[in-house]
Write an enzyme that holds these catalytic residues in place. Structure first.
Site, short mmCIF file in Angstrom:
data_model
loop_
_atom_site.label_atom_id
_atom_site.label_comp_id
_atom_site.label_asym_id
_atom_site.label_seq_id
_atom_site.Cartn_x
_atom_site.Cartn_y
_atom_site.Cartn_z
CG HIS A 206 -4.99 4.85 -6.09
ND1 HIS A 206 -5.11 6.23 -5.73
CD2 HIS A 206 -4.27 4.14 -5.47
CE1 HIS A 206 -4.39 6.25 -4.58
NE2 HIS A 206 -4.01 5.19 -4.05
CG ASP B 241 -5.13 2.65 2.08
OD1 ASP B 241 -4.13 3.36 1.81
OD2 ASP B 241 -5.69 2.07 0.62
CG HIS B 242 -6.13 6.64 0.23
ND1 HIS B 242 -5.17 7.70 -0.39
CD2 HIS B 242 -5.75 5.55 -0.35
CE1 HIS B 242 -4.34 6.92 -1.11
NE2 HIS B 242 -4.45 5.89 -1.28
CB SER C 247 -2.57 -2.97 -8.79
OG SER C 247 -2.90 -3.47 -7.56
#
Ligand code: 13P
Ligand code: ZN
Length: 280
Positions: A177, A81-82, A208
């Site tokens: 994020h 991820d990233h 989230s």
């Protein structure tokens, strides 16, 4: 079984649902995420950011995920991820990761294209799909910090797809994020517009704290992969903290077990939000 993310994401695009991608930090989170997917017969992505990789190493995450995935009936992909550099992407590929993100979203368009294309060219012979990012996700994830969300410009996204040959695209549509301090303004019309112009599955970061309704609206308009990190970290830590209020507890298994249980419930909940239950 451990698989690449290509088939699960392309199937999601055709089927009008999304696959959940869950950030894992330790053994308990790996176990519980895969258990949740098994219980709901869902395909799943487990992913690690560069800081997570720094914490325990690519090899250890690969070993844990591959071991658990081999026992599972559902398809499991292990995703970087990233990815913050070409070198880290190369290391993840070599370690056995089955899906790789290169995040060049902070770079000027030309440089983002060049870097993403380079990673695609490296991964292609191994059959490993690459996620790129264009536009910006707000908030903070690792060293990726952004004051404000930047909305993806459709014409740039089309060029990004054409000139990089990437397999999936993270887009900026108003999410951030971390924990939301103010209500995000999601541009679902933009998602729909991008859906019509792109051929690859689109990825929503920073999920989230978004309501089920908001996530489903994004999926309905074309999102095929949804990333959850902060929620799981909170679920795990809350569970552990509760157990540790009893100062007589000293066995790591006692709190690890509770953290694991909480993450399993959190992942199950979000698999249902994404509508990928029963799609394994
Ligand atoms: P959240 O931490 O906001 O869930 O974001 C997850 C994410 O996008 C990981 O790449
Ligand atoms: Zn992200």
């Amino acid at each position: 079984m451990l698989v690449t993310s290509s088939e699960m994401l392309n199937k999601a695009r055709e089927g009008g649902y999304a696959v959940g991608a869950f950030n894992v930090e330790n053994m308990e989170m790996v176990q519980s995420a895969i258990e949740a997917a098994e219980e709901l017969n869902a395909p799943i992505l487990l992913q690690t950011t560069p800081s997570t990789v720094k914490y325990a190493g690519l090899d250890l995450y690969y070993s844990m995920v591959a071991t658990q995935a081999a026992k599972a009936k559902v398809p499991v992909a292990l995703h970087l991820d990233h990815g913050s550099s070409f070198a880290l992407c190369a290391q993840a590929l070599r370690a056995g990761y089955t899906s790789i993100m290169i995040d060049g979203s902070k770079l000027p368009l030309e440089e983002n294209i060049a870097l993403t294309r380079k990673v695609v060219e490296m991964c292609e012979p191994a059959g490993i799909p690459v996620e790129g990012e264009i536009g910006r996700v707000g908030g903070k994830e690792d060293d990726t910090e952004c004051e404000e969300a930047g909305y993806t410009i459709p014409e740039e996204a089309v060029r990004f797809e054409r000139e990089t040959g990437l397999s999936s695209m993270a887009v900026g549509v108003g999410t951030a994020h971390g924990v939301y301090k103010t209500k995000p303004v999601l541009n679902t019309h933009l998602i729909q517009q991008l859906r019509g112009m792109l051929t690859v599955p689109m990825v929503l970061h920073g999920a989230s704290g978004l309501s089920d309704e908001a996530i489903r609206e994004c999926i309905h308009n074309g999102i095929c992969k949804v990333n959850f990190a902060t929620e799981l970290r909170i679920a795990y830590t809350k569970g552990v903290r509760e157990v540790l209020t009893d100062s007589s507890v000293f066995d790591p298994k006692a709190f690890g077990r509770v953290g694991r249980e909480r993450v399993r419930e959190a992942v199950k909940y979000r698999i249902l939000t994404c509508g990928c239950d029963g799609k394994a």
